[in-house]
Write a protein that holds these residues in place. Structure first.
Motif, PDB file in Angstrom:
ATOM      1  N   LEU A   1      -2.580 -34.039  50.944  1.00 32.72           N
ATOM      2  CA  LEU A   1      -2.987 -32.989  50.015  1.00 32.72           C
ATOM      3  C   LEU A   1      -4.353 -33.308  49.426  1.00 32.72           C
ATOM      4  CD1 LEU A   1      -2.516 -30.454  48.306  1.00 32.72           C
ATOM      5  CD2 LEU A   1      -1.265 -31.884  46.703  1.00 32.72           C
ATOM      6  N   GLU A   2      -4.535 -34.531  48.987  1.00 27.16           N
ATOM      7  CA  GLU A   2      -5.814 -34.930  48.385  1.00 27.16           C
ATOM      8  C   GLU A   2      -6.954 -34.852  49.394  1.00 27.16           C
ATOM      9  OE1 GLU A   2      -4.911 -38.765  46.765  1.00 27.16           O
ATOM     10  OE2 GLU A   2      -3.687 -37.908  45.156  1.00 27.16           O
ATOM     11  N   ARG A   3      -6.690 -35.229  50.635  1.00 28.10           N
ATOM     12  CA  ARG A   3      -7.723 -35.184  51.674  1.00 28.10           C
ATOM     13  C   ARG A   3      -8.172 -33.748  51.929  1.00 28.10           C
ATOM     14  NH1 ARG A   3      -6.389 -35.750  57.648  1.00 28.10           N
ATOM     15  NH2 ARG A   3      -4.375 -35.783  56.672  1.00 28.10           N
ATOM     16  N   PHE A   4      -7.224 -32.823  52.054  1.00 30.40           N
ATOM     17  CA  PHE A   4      -7.584 -31.435  52.316  1.00 30.40           C
ATOM     18  C   PHE A   4      -8.182 -30.759  51.084  1.00 30.40           C
ATOM     19  CE2 PHE A   4      -4.552 -32.023  55.881  1.00 30.40           C
ATOM     20  CZ  PHE A   4      -5.466 -31.799  56.894  1.00 30.40           C
ATOM     21  N   GLU A   5      -7.779 -31.183  49.901  1.00 32.20           N
ATOM     22  CA  GLU A   5      -8.403 -30.655  48.688  1.00 32.20           C
ATOM     23  C   GLU A   5      -9.870 -31.075  48.623  1.00 32.20           C
ATOM     24  OE1 GLU A   5      -7.387 -30.150  44.011  1.00 32.20           O
ATOM     25  OE2 GLU A   5      -6.882 -32.077  44.920  1.00 32.20           O
ATOM     26  N   ARG A   6     -10.154 -32.343  48.937  1.00 32.15           N
ATOM     27  CA  ARG A   6     -11.550 -32.809  48.950  1.00 32.15           C
ATOM     28  C   ARG A   6     -12.368 -32.036  49.980  1.00 32.15           C
ATOM     29  NH1 ARG A   6      -9.065 -37.814  48.586  1.00 32.15           N
ATOM     30  NH2 ARG A   6      -9.371 -38.203  50.816  1.00 32.15           N
ATOM     31  N   LYS A   7     -11.798 -31.810  51.159  1.00 27.62           N
ATOM     32  CA  LYS A   7     -12.487 -31.062  52.210  1.00 27.62           C
ATOM     33  C   LYS A   7     -12.776 -29.640  51.739  1.00 27.62           C
ATOM     34  CE  LYS A   7     -11.928 -29.551  57.011  1.00 27.62           C
ATOM     35  NZ  LYS A   7     -11.018 -29.459  58.145  1.00 27.62           N
ATOM     36  N   TYR A   8     -11.807 -29.012  51.122  1.00 24.67           N
ATOM     37  CA  TYR A   8     -11.936 -27.652  50.607  1.00 24.67           C
ATOM     38  C   TYR A   8     -13.047 -27.570  49.557  1.00 24.67           C
ATOM     39  CZ  TYR A   8     -10.407 -23.324  48.303  1.00 24.67           C
ATOM     40  OH  TYR A   8     -10.345 -22.068  47.756  1.00 24.67           O
ATOM     41  N   LEU A   9     -13.002 -28.470  48.593  1.00 23.91           N
ATOM     42  CA  LEU A   9     -14.003 -28.470  47.526  1.00 23.91           C
ATOM     43  C   LEU A   9     -15.390 -28.805  48.049  1.00 23.91           C
ATOM     44  CD1 LEU A   9     -11.925 -30.171  44.700  1.00 23.91           C
ATOM     45  CD2 LEU A   9     -12.519 -27.740  44.927  1.00 23.91           C
ATOM     46  N   HIS A  10     -15.474 -29.714  48.997  1.00 26.35           N
ATOM     47  CA  HIS A  10     -16.759 -30.090  49.588  1.00 26.35           C
ATOM     48  C   HIS A  10     -17.409 -28.891  50.272  1.00 26.35           C
ATOM     49  CE1 HIS A  10     -19.827 -32.454  51.567  1.00 26.35           C
ATOM     50  NE2 HIS A  10     -19.444 -31.940  52.728  1.00 26.35           N
ATOM     51  N   GLU A  11     -16.647 -28.168  51.076  1.00 23.04           N
ATOM     52  CA  GLU A  11     -17.196 -26.995  51.753  1.00 23.04           C
ATOM     53  C   GLU A  11     -17.653 -25.948  50.743  1.00 23.04           C
ATOM     54  OE1 GLU A  11     -14.836 -25.258  54.874  1.00 23.04           O
ATOM     55  OE2 GLU A  11     -14.480 -27.217  55.804  1.00 23.04           O
ATOM     56  N   PHE A  12     -16.865 -25.742  49.704  1.00 30.60           N
ATOM     57  CA  PHE A  12     -17.230 -24.746  48.700  1.00 30.60           C
ATOM     58  C   PHE A  12     -18.505 -25.150  47.962  1.00 30.60           C
ATOM     59  CE2 PHE A  12     -17.105 -22.985  44.412  1.00 30.60           C
ATOM     60  CZ  PHE A  12     -17.157 -21.642  44.731  1.00 30.60           C
ATOM     61  N   GLU A  13     -18.622 -26.419  47.627  1.00 23.95           N
ATOM     62  CA  GLU A  13     -19.797 -26.890  46.893  1.00 23.95           C
ATOM     63  C   GLU A  13     -21.069 -26.832  47.739  1.00 23.95           C
ATOM     64  OE1 GLU A  13     -18.635 -30.740  45.529  1.00 23.95           O
ATOM     65  OE2 GLU A  13     -17.304 -29.920  44.001  1.00 23.95           O
ATOM     66  N   LEU A  14     -20.940 -26.963  49.062  1.00 20.43           N
ATOM     67  CA  LEU A  14     -22.118 -26.929  49.937  1.00 20.43           C
ATOM     68  C   LEU A  14     -22.808 -25.569  49.909  1.00 20.43           C
ATOM     69  CD1 LEU A  14     -21.074 -28.941  53.118  1.00 20.43           C
ATOM     70  CD2 LEU A  14     -22.747 -29.579  51.376  1.00 20.43           C
ATOM     71  N   ASP A  15     -22.054 -24.508  50.132  1.00 24.76           N
ATOM     72  CA  ASP A  15     -22.688 -23.193  50.208  1.00 24.76           C
ATOM     73  C   ASP A  15     -21.820 -22.054  49.674  1.00 24.76           C
ATOM     74  OD1 ASP A  15     -20.802 -22.992  52.198  1.00 24.76           O
ATOM     75  OD2 ASP A  15     -22.216 -22.638  53.821  1.00 24.76           O
ATOM     76  N   GLY A  16     -20.760 -22.392  48.970  1.00 21.70           N
ATOM     77  CA  GLY A  16     -19.895 -21.359  48.411  1.00 21.70           C
ATOM     78  C   GLY A  16     -18.942 -20.737  49.415  1.00 21.70           C
ATOM     79  N   GLU A  17     -18.934 -21.252  50.631  1.00 23.11           N
ATOM     80  CA  GLU A  17     -18.060 -20.742  51.687  1.00 23.11           C
ATOM     81  C   GLU A  17     -17.085 -21.832  52.105  1.00 23.11           C
ATOM     82  OE1 GLU A  17     -18.057 -17.634  53.118  1.00 23.11           O
ATOM     83  OE2 GLU A  17     -19.553 -17.054  51.629  1.00 23.11           O
ATOM     84  N   VAL A  18     -15.880 -21.414  52.439  1.00 23.83           N
ATOM     85  CA  VAL A  18     -14.866 -22.342  52.936  1.00 23.83           C
ATOM     86  C   VAL A  18     -14.345 -21.763  54.245  1.00 23.83           C
ATOM     87  CG1 VAL A  18     -12.664 -23.476  52.448  1.00 23.83           C
ATOM     88  CG2 VAL A  18     -14.249 -22.995  50.577  1.00 23.83           C
ATOM     89  N   SER A  19     -14.290 -22.591  55.282  1.00 22.95           N
ATOM     90  CA  SER A  19     -13.836 -22.109  56.591  1.00 22.95           C
ATOM     91  C   SER A  19     -12.365 -21.694  56.527  1.00 22.95           C
ATOM     92  CB  SER A  19     -14.019 -23.189  57.658  1.00 22.95           C
ATOM     93  OG  SER A  19     -13.086 -24.233  57.473  1.00 22.95           O
ATOM     94  N   THR A  20     -12.002 -20.792  57.403  1.00 18.63           N
ATOM     95  CA  THR A  20     -10.615 -20.330  57.486  1.00 18.63           C
ATOM     96  C   THR A  20      -9.676 -21.496  57.781  1.00 18.63           C
ATOM     97  OG1 THR A  20     -11.387 -18.181  58.275  1.00 18.63           O
ATOM     98  CG2 THR A  20      -9.072 -18.715  58.661  1.00 18.63           C
ATOM     99  N   GLU A  21     -10.111 -22.385  58.652  1.00 19.58           N
ATOM    100  CA  GLU A  21      -9.291 -23.549  58.995  1.00 19.58           C
ATOM    101  C   GLU A  21      -9.016 -24.416  57.772  1.00 19.58           C
ATOM    102  OE1 GLU A  21      -9.562 -27.618  61.673  1.00 19.58           O
ATOM    103  OE2 GLU A  21     -10.931 -25.994  62.107  1.00 19.58           O
ATOM    104  N   THR A  22     -10.048 -24.661  56.973  1.00 16.89           N
ATOM    105  CA  THR A  22      -9.882 -25.497  55.783  1.00 16.89           C
ATOM    106  C   THR A  22      -9.006 -24.808  54.749  1.00 16.89           C
ATOM    107  OG1 THR A  22     -12.001 -26.570  56.173  1.00 16.89           O
ATOM    108  CG2 THR A  22     -11.126 -26.686  53.935  1.00 16.89           C
ATOM    109  N   LYS A  23      -9.175 -23.498  54.580  1.00 15.21           N
ATOM    110  CA  LYS A  23      -8.313 -22.751  53.650  1.00 15.21           C
ATOM    111  C   LYS A  23      -6.853 -22.883  54.072  1.00 15.21           C
ATOM    112  CE  LYS A  23     -11.686 -19.120  52.972  1.00 15.21           C
ATOM    113  NZ  LYS A  23     -11.950 -17.695  53.203  1.00 15.21           N
ATOM    114  N   PHE A  24      -6.605 -22.735  55.371  1.00 10.37           N
ATOM    115  CA  PHE A  24      -5.242 -22.827  55.871  1.00 10.37           C
ATOM    116  C   PHE A  24      -4.669 -24.223  55.643  1.00 10.37           C
ATOM    117  CE2 PHE A  24      -2.189 -23.995  59.116  1.00 10.37           C
ATOM    118  CZ  PHE A  24      -1.241 -23.009  58.947  1.00 10.37           C
ATOM    119  N   GLU A  25      -5.446 -25.251  55.987  1.00  6.22           N
ATOM    120  CA  GLU A  25      -4.962 -26.628  55.840  1.00  6.22           C
ATOM    121  C   GLU A  25      -4.617 -26.934  54.382  1.00  6.22           C
ATOM    122  OE1 GLU A  25      -7.534 -28.673  59.460  1.00  6.22           O
ATOM    123  OE2 GLU A  25      -8.422 -28.521  57.465  1.00  6.22           O
TER     124      GLU A  25
END
Length: 77
Positions: free
Chosen positions: A14-38
């Motif tokens: 959970l923590e790993r995917f949360e970090r991935k999710y937040l990292h993508e959002f912080e980069l450009d405000g977009e989160v990939s569909t795959e990351t949202k699903f995970e």
């Protein structure tokens, strides 16, 4: 099928995917569909109710794509 419904995700996943999710959002405000699903997959299988409640934020990104400033306004409310 019942085993899948009762499965609990390890906290480190959970923590790993949360970090991935937040990292993508912080980069450009977009989160990939795959990351949202995970991340959503982990949230709904968390043993903690507060994690499940975080699904609201993920659902917002999936259903209603918002500009970054609009999202910040929603999160502050």
């Amino acid at each position: 099928m019942e085993e899948l419904l009762n499965e609990v995700v390890p906290q480190e996943d959970l923590e790993r995917f949360e970090r991935k999710y937040l990292h993508e959002f912080e980069l450009d405000g977009e989160v990939s569909t795959e990351t949202k699903f995970e991340y959503a997959f982990c949230l709904v299988r968390s043993r903690y109710t507060n994690d499940i409640r975080k699904m609201d934020d993920v659902i917002i990104f999936i259903i209603l794509p918002l500009e970054t400033h609009e999202l910040k306004t929603i999160q502050k409310a």
